[in-house]
Design an enzyme around this catalytic site. Sequence first.
Site, PDB file in Angstrom:
ATOM      1  N   LYS A 118       0.863  -1.189   0.000  1.00  0.00           N
ATOM      2  CA  LYS A 118       0.000   0.000   0.000  1.00  0.00           C
ATOM      3  C   LYS A 118       0.891   1.229   0.000  1.00  0.00           C
ATOM      4  CE  LYS A 118      -2.527   1.439   3.762  1.00  0.00           C
ATOM      5  NZ  LYS A 118      -1.949   2.774   4.064  1.00  0.00           N
ATOM      6  N   GLU A 187      -9.391   7.370   3.577  1.00  0.00           N
ATOM      7  CA  GLU A 187      -9.296   7.644   5.021  1.00  0.00           C
ATOM      8  C   GLU A 187      -9.795   9.045   5.360  1.00  0.00           C
ATOM      9  OE1 GLU A 187      -5.565   6.781   6.970  1.00  0.00           O
ATOM     10  OE2 GLU A 187      -6.270   7.683   8.853  1.00  0.00           O
TER      11      GLU A 187
END
Length: 278
Positions: A118, A187
């Site tokens: 990631k 997020e």
Amino acid sequence: MSTEHRSSRTSIPELSQRKGGTPIVALTAYSTPMAQLLDPHVDLLLVGDSVGMVLYGLDDTLPVTLDMMIAHGAAVVRGSKRAAVIVDLPFGSYQESPQQAFRASARVMAETGASGVKLEGGREMAETVNFLAQRGIPVLGHVGLKPQSVHSLGGYRARGRAEREAEAIMNDAAAIAEAGAFAMVVEGTVEPLARAITKSISVPTIGIGASPACDGQILVTEDVIGLFGAFTPKFVKRYAELGEAVTEAAQRYAEDVRERRFPGPEHCFGAGPRKQAS
Ligand code: KIV
């Protein structure tokens, strides 16, 4: 010899195919025992660079190194057999160039056995995501609130309230999806933005403090089980209070030792069987 790649782990294509389907269940893990506990219940285990704050007491994720991520990544792979394991590329290990990102990712893949990496970033990282994806490295994107950019963002507040900021994050998500990310963490964004991103891109979104509209959810495990932080962030639901359980266990142990109640006879080794005289 069969050329089929045999693994009972959730594969990257299986995760990508979950777009709009049964939500992807993801949690963070940093160690073998935690991975063993979580693995039967989740689709994806993320070895997040949040490890720096959660396990090492750092103020932010910036000091986390590639060697730390590799050590924790390998531990999580050893403790799991079902979930896909994705390892965060830490700050400074990929931003310089696609080549630098490839070298860091290649180490992660070869030394941990993880299924992918990631990385945080939007349009500015699209070339890098494409470079990795074209070379067989599955990339999970990460847009919205990007903790590695905490200093330029000025803190951890939710993103996308202002129209211009929301538009920029939408463009980031589109660029990373287009570049070949197999899925994307969204997020700390306001709900309408997370909903709009999820609707507009073709790969699954995995929300944290984003929205139930995302194609999956991820949380930091220690937040979920009450082992990190003095307060619970708004976007976290606590499912256990293990911090309280640890405190109580430590108190009882200390009392038992001071009162000479521990160790008891059942915890002591005896003299052992006597040798028979010959
Ligand atoms: O580092 C991390 O744990 C993460 C998750 C919170 C998504 O990036």
